[in-house]
Design an enzyme around this catalytic site. Structure first.
Site, mmCIF file in Angstrom:
data_model
loop_
_atom_site.group_PDB
_atom_site.id
_atom_site.type_symbol
_atom_site.label_atom_id
_atom_site.label_comp_id
_atom_site.label_asym_id
_atom_site.label_seq_id
_atom_site.Cartn_x
_atom_site.Cartn_y
_atom_site.Cartn_z
ATOM 1 N N ARG A 57 10.971 10.172 -16.420
ATOM 2 C CA ARG A 57 12.317 9.686 -16.733
ATOM 3 C C ARG A 57 13.412 10.583 -16.157
ATOM 4 O O ARG A 57 14.526 10.139 -15.912
ATOM 5 C CB ARG A 57 12.450 9.618 -18.260
ATOM 6 C CG ARG A 57 13.496 8.665 -18.765
ATOM 7 C CD ARG A 57 13.441 8.565 -20.277
ATOM 8 N NE ARG A 57 13.541 9.865 -20.911
ATOM 9 C CZ ARG A 57 12.807 10.268 -21.970
ATOM 10 N NH1 ARG A 57 11.909 9.468 -22.505
ATOM 11 N NH2 ARG A 57 12.973 11.460 -22.490
ATOM 12 N N TYR A 110 35.722 -6.729 -14.275
ATOM 13 C CA TYR A 110 34.487 -7.532 -14.300
ATOM 14 C C TYR A 110 34.253 -8.025 -15.741
ATOM 15 O O TYR A 110 34.187 -7.227 -16.681
ATOM 16 C CB TYR A 110 33.349 -6.618 -13.832
ATOM 17 C CG TYR A 110 31.977 -7.234 -13.783
ATOM 18 C CD1 TYR A 110 31.694 -8.288 -12.932
ATOM 19 C CD2 TYR A 110 30.948 -6.724 -14.566
ATOM 20 C CE1 TYR A 110 30.429 -8.833 -12.871
ATOM 21 C CE2 TYR A 110 29.667 -7.259 -14.501
ATOM 22 C CZ TYR A 110 29.417 -8.318 -13.653
ATOM 23 O OH TYR A 110 28.155 -8.847 -13.601
ATOM 24 N N ASP A 182 35.403 1.176 -10.691
ATOM 25 C CA ASP A 182 34.315 0.306 -10.233
ATOM 26 C C ASP A 182 34.618 -0.025 -8.775
ATOM 27 O O ASP A 182 35.571 -0.735 -8.469
ATOM 28 C CB ASP A 182 34.239 -0.963 -11.098
ATOM 29 C CG ASP A 182 33.065 -1.859 -10.703
ATOM 30 O OD1 ASP A 182 32.616 -1.798 -9.538
ATOM 31 O OD2 ASP A 182 32.610 -2.648 -11.564
ATOM 32 N N LYS A 207 24.630 -5.105 -5.258
ATOM 33 C CA LYS A 207 25.371 -5.879 -4.266
ATOM 34 C C LYS A 207 25.092 -5.328 -2.861
ATOM 35 O O LYS A 207 24.053 -5.586 -2.307
ATOM 36 C CB LYS A 207 26.855 -5.873 -4.631
ATOM 37 C CG LYS A 207 27.138 -6.255 -6.107
ATOM 38 C CD LYS A 207 26.883 -7.719 -6.379
ATOM 39 C CE LYS A 207 26.892 -8.110 -7.854
ATOM 40 N NZ LYS A 207 28.004 -7.676 -8.683
HETATM 41 C C1 LIG Z 1 27.968 -7.483 -10.139
HETATM 42 C C2 LIG Z 1 28.981 -6.511 -10.634
HETATM 43 C C3 LIG Z 1 28.680 -5.653 -11.694
HETATM 44 C C4 LIG Z 1 27.371 -5.731 -12.441
HETATM 45 O O1 LIG Z 1 26.262 -5.520 -11.635
HETATM 46 P P1 LIG Z 1 24.786 -6.012 -12.085
HETATM 47 O O2 LIG Z 1 23.880 -5.223 -11.233
HETATM 48 O O3 LIG Z 1 24.735 -7.477 -11.796
HETATM 49 O O4 LIG Z 1 24.661 -5.711 -13.539
HETATM 50 C C5 LIG Z 1 29.638 -4.743 -12.078
HETATM 51 N N1 LIG Z 1 30.837 -4.687 -11.466
HETATM 52 C C6 LIG Z 1 31.161 -5.498 -10.444
HETATM 53 C C7 LIG Z 1 32.502 -5.396 -9.816
HETATM 54 C C8 LIG Z 1 30.242 -6.435 -10.001
HETATM 55 O O5 LIG Z 1 30.563 -7.257 -9.004
#
Ligand SMILES: *Cc1c(COP(=O)(O)O)cnc(C)c1O
Length: 393
Positions: A57, A110, A182, A207
């Site tokens: 971990r 988000y 973010d 992403k």
């Molecule tokens: C998709 C996304 C998230 C969350 O990501 P996951 O891997 O789907 O949990 C957080 N912030 C933004 C801006 C996103 O586009």
């Protein structure tokens, strides 16, 4: 990395950081360590606390490799990997606030992050105030004695308002607050939050890091003011990402710069084409001069990714459905950043509370993938023909 004395450009760093071929019989890529248990040669070593790896971990050479590339790219003190982008968001919030604290969260955040703030964070005693993404130094009036952090997302990944992180960070410094950003949309290739004064830069690695729509992962990078606490939160929450997902993320990261260059170019081409369509009221793309904060984009960003929105002229939902349902190359799906194009329809009015959403058309968000943009434009053009056809049905 063969030579740490020269400061490599980001593309070079993506190709070289996190690789130590001489440690692995010369193989270009590090091996993937599958493991929960780590053994020690003797009791003395076990008790010394000096063995590099001690428990699955707490990390492995596989997670170290990904963290090393990301830390270099972000200019960070350290990086924590999380099992999803949303868990990166919640880990970052738990690293900057606790019971009795207050945080400022951007209204264009988000949506699942907002759900966390209004639900679990609230139950844990963390209070949230949502603020207008246009606020810079004016945010000072929202700061209370118990405010601990400013949470930002630039641009918002649905409505594409940009935030002036430098201005927010200047206020945060004076009040001893931490700034979280973010940065999923731009990635540190096109915007470096830590260099603009943020303390934590997070991404849904799901992403563009992964880039192939096949893994969920989150990354949280911290500067010196936030790193110690962030590391503690990771340990206390028991966060761990499986080695195969880490390896696929590392593999994706190696080609992120070339993919993003194409996402950018095709995204701008499609966005410009949309600007000239009579069915379109406005296009929300920071790299277009028509974006209300284009000057801020030009000041702070070195590029744009492939995600943007447009607002239709007022029309019934059946016209939007006729357009989107028949698209050949755009899947209907939320999690973007892969090689393929996507579309969603959304209503920002339902999501925000601090600012009004005045547009009366439908908001359609597109992710422009790695297809030939001429094919995507032809697909959208046929879609607008169906849209118009549905208006007269
Ligand atoms: C998709 C996304 C998230 C969350 O990501 P996951 O891997 O789907 O949990 C957080 N912030 C933004 C801006 C996103 O586009």
């Amino acid at each position: 990395m063969s030579d740490d004395r020269i400061e490599p450009s980001p593309e070079t760093l993506l190709a070289h950081k996190g690789r130590h071929p001489r440690d692995h019989h010369g193989f270009v890529n590090p091996p993937v360590y599958h493991g929960s248990t780590v053994t020690f040669p003797d009791v003395a070593t076990m008790l010394s606390g000096r063995q590099r790896y001690t428990y699955g971990r707490h990390g492995s050479p596989t997670t170290d490799a990904l963290e090393e590339v990301l830390a270099a790219l972000e200019g960070a003190e350290g990086v924590v990997l999380c099992p999803s982008g949303l868990s990166a968001v919640t880990t970052a919030i738990l690293a900057v606030a606790g019971a009795g604290d207050h945080i400022l969260v951007v209204d264009s955040v988000y949506a699942p992050a907002r759900r966390f703030c209004d639900g679990m964070a609230k139950r844990l005693g963390i209070e949230t105030t949502y603020y207008d993404p246009a606020l810079g130094a004016e945010i000072e009036s929202l700061i209370r004695p118990n405010t601990r952090a400013i949470y930002t997302e630039t641009p918002g990944s649905l409505t594409f308002e940009l935030q002036d992180i430098d201005a927010l960070a200047a206020v945060a410094r004076r009040h001893n607050l931490l700034v979280v950003t973010d940065n999923t949309w731009a990635t540190p290739l096109f915007y470096k939050p830590l260099a603009h004064g943020a303390d934590i830069s997070l991404m849904a690695g799901t992403k563009y890091v992964v880039g192939h729509s096949d893994v969920l992962i989150g990354t949280v990078a911290a500067g010196p003011r936030a790193w110690k606490r962030l590391k503690e939160v990771r340990t206390d929450l028991g966060l761990s990402v499986g080695p195969d997902d880490v390896n696929l993320s590392l593999r994706g990261l190696r080609t992120m710069a070339v993919r993003l260059a194409r996402h950018q170019e095709s995204g701008i081409a499609v966005a410009r084409w949309l600007e000239d369509r009579p069915e379109v009221a406005r296009v929300l793309h920071p790299a277009l001069p028509s974006h209300p904060q284009h000057a801020l984009y030009a000041r702070d960003f070195t590029g744009a990714s492939g995600l943007f929105s447009f607002v239709t002229r007022p029309a019934p939902m059946k016209a939007v459905a006729a357009m989107l349902d028949g698209l050949a190359y755009f899947g209907l799906g939320y999690s973007w950043g892969g090689f393929e194009s996507l579309a969603i329809v959304s209503d920002p009015k339902k999501i925000r509370t601090a600012t009004a959403w005045a547009d009366d058309g439908h908001l359609i968000r597109l992710h422009i993938g790695l297809e030939n943009p001429a094919d995507l434009i032809a697909d959208l053009e046929a879609g607008f023909a169906r849209f118009n056809g549905a208006l007269t049905d």
